[in-house]
Design a protein around this motif. Structure first.
Motif: not given
Length: 129
Positions: A54-58, A88-90, A110-112
């Motif tokens: 998620t972090n890398a994709t963003v 549960k992701r914040k 949400n698309v990683c």
């Protein structure tokens, strides 16, 4: 194709995980489960994969757009109850971003690739070597 090798020697539950490119990480069980807590538990590794992806994709998206993103902080809690698994992701985006950009980054998260894997049908095909 992604491939890893996991080996367990003499220490209970301490597992060395290697990639063909030479990266490695240790996994272990917590002390209360008989391990020595010398590495991530298997479930921590699973949650970490979602957080890292998620972090890398963003970050990649912001870099391509030239957006002023200073930091992405992601907190994920794994909840298992009543035969159901919940991640549960914040998300917290730090930087000079307007509300439209923040919402777009929410959608990008949400698309990683790992999110996609976890939310689609999964088959584990096991064989003896």
């Amino acid at each position: 194709m992604i491939k890893v090798t996991a080996n367990n020697g003499k220490e209970n539950y301490l597992i060395g995980i290697q990639t063909p490119t030479g990266n490695s990480v240790m996994a272990d069980e917590p002390k209360e489960k008989g391990g020595q807590d010398k590495g991530f538990s298997p479930k921590e590794l699973l949650v970490s994969a979602l957080a890292a992806c998620t972090n890398a994709t963003v970050r990649m998206y912001c870099d391509r757009k030239g957006w002023n993103l200073k930091n992405v902080q992601i907190e994920i809690e794994l909840i298992e109850e009543d035969g159901k698994t919940i991640f549960k992701r914040k998300l917290q985006f730090e930087g000079n971003l307007d509300e439209g950009q923040r919402q777009r980054l929410f959608n990008v998260a949400n698309v990683c690739p790992v999110h996609k894997i976890l939310t689609h049908d999964i088959t584990v095909d096991t064989a003896l070597l």
